[in-house]
Design a protein around this motif. Sequence first.
Motif, mmCIF file in Angstrom:
data_model
loop_
_atom_site.group_PDB
_atom_site.id
_atom_site.type_symbol
_atom_site.label_atom_id
_atom_site.label_comp_id
_atom_site.label_asym_id
_atom_site.label_seq_id
_atom_site.Cartn_x
_atom_site.Cartn_y
_atom_site.Cartn_z
ATOM 1 N N ASN A 104 0.877 -1.170 0.000
ATOM 2 C CA ASN A 104 0.000 0.000 0.000
ATOM 3 C C ASN A 104 0.924 1.232 0.000
ATOM 4 O O ASN A 104 1.808 1.330 0.849
ATOM 5 N N GLY A 120 -1.701 -2.368 3.946
ATOM 6 C CA GLY A 120 -0.980 -1.289 4.622
ATOM 7 C C GLY A 120 -0.183 -1.750 5.826
ATOM 8 O O GLY A 120 0.285 -0.928 6.610
ATOM 9 N N ALA A 173 -7.746 1.251 0.196
ATOM 10 C CA ALA A 173 -7.903 0.175 -0.796
ATOM 11 C C ALA A 173 -8.864 0.614 -1.914
ATOM 12 O O ALA A 173 -8.633 0.311 -3.090
ATOM 13 N N ASN A 230 -4.027 -5.414 -6.400
ATOM 14 C CA ASN A 230 -3.443 -4.060 -6.387
ATOM 15 C C ASN A 230 -2.192 -3.986 -7.264
ATOM 16 O O ASN A 230 -1.241 -3.270 -6.953
#
Length: 364
Positions: A40, A224, A274, A302
Motif C-alpha cells: 500500500n 498497509g 484500498a 493491487n
Amino acid sequence: MSSIRNTATPERLIRQEILALHAYHVPPSSGMIKLDAMENPYPLPQSLREELAQVVASAEINRYPDAAAAQLKKRIRSVANLPSGMDVLLGNGSDEIIQLLALAVAKPDAVLLSIEPSFVMYKMIAAFAGMKYVGVPLTEDFALDLPATLDAIARHQPALVFLAYPNNPTGNLFDAAAIAQIIQAAPGLVVVDEAYYAFASDSFLPRLGQYKNLLVMRTFSKLGMAGLRLGFLAGSKVWLEQLEKLRLPYNVGVLPQLVAETLLAHHDVLLQQAEQIKCDRQWLYERLVGTVDVRAYPSEANFILFRVAHATQVFEGLKQRGVLIKNLNGGHPALTDCLRVTVGTPEQNEQFVAALQDTINQLA
Ligand code: PMP
C-alpha cells in the motif's frame, strides 16, 4: 586441526532439493519509486500514527507476547466477518502459514498441488517441507484449466491444494464455480489464498461452512501492514486445533499484535485506501491498454500484469528512470515478456506511465 578433518560441506549435508533452490530475491530499492511488491503506497494519517506511538510506548516488550493473541484474534474475527463456528490461526505473514500447512501434511510422497503461474512460495515451500509439487498450467488467458486440474487431482491425490484468489502474478479472479468443483474433487485440503481480498469483488470466506476441506488464508500485508508481518488462516476448529500444534508459540510479537489491533480498530481508514487503489488501478489499466505494444491483463488485485516486447530492457529502462517494478520475464514460460506493476499513488502511477512511454520510445 579438527576443523581441517571435518568433512561437512553444504553439498554433503544439505538436502538436494534445497541446494537446487534459488533464494527468494528482494532487490535493493532505496531512493526508487517502489512499485514491485504490492505494498500500500499510503502512509497512515498523522492522528493514527500518534495513537500508535502511545500504544508502542506502553508496550511490555520485556515480556513474551500473548501466545494465543486473544485480543487480536477477536478483532480479526470481527473485521473479517467470520462465519459462525469458524476460527483463525495467526502467522508471521501468510508465508509462514503456507509453511505450517505443508509441514502438517508432509507424509512421505505427499503432494502439494497448485496452478502455474502463481505465487512462487507454494512450490518453494513444498521443497522446504519435503513434499512433491505438481503445478497445473493455466490456460493462455490465465484462466483455470478445469479439466486438466481435475485430472491432476485424480492422478496425484494432493494432500494440499493452493489457489490464489485473485491470483499473483496474473491478477485475475478465477471462476468461482470451477474452484467449487476443485474443492469437491480434492481428497485433501484446499486453501483459497485471498492475499488481495481488499481489492477483489468476491471471496470464499463466507463459503467456509459449505466445504469440510476448505480453508481461507488472508494477509494484512497488502492493506498497509506489510512491515508488521501478519496473516491468518480461517477455517473450522477441527483443522485449526491440529495446525496450532505446529505454530511456534510466539510467532506474532508484542508490537505486531498491538499495532495490528489498533489499526484494525480503524479498518475503515485502510479500506478507504484500498478503494482509492482500486480507482487508480482502473486509471493505470486504461493507460497500459492505450500504450502501443503493451498488452495489459485485467486485475482484481493491487497490481497489473502486462506483456511488452523486450520486457527485460523495458524493466531496466524503468529502473534507470528511478521506477522499480517486477520483472517476470524468464521466470516461467507463460510469463515470457511479462512485467508486473503495483498500483501506487496517482503521482507514482503517472511517473511510471511517463517512464514506460519514454523507455519504449527509446527502444523503438
Ligand atoms: N499469497 C500470495 C498470493 C501473495 O502474493 C503473497 C505476497 N506476495 C503472500 C501470500 C504472502 O504474503 P505475506 O507473507 O506478506 O502475508
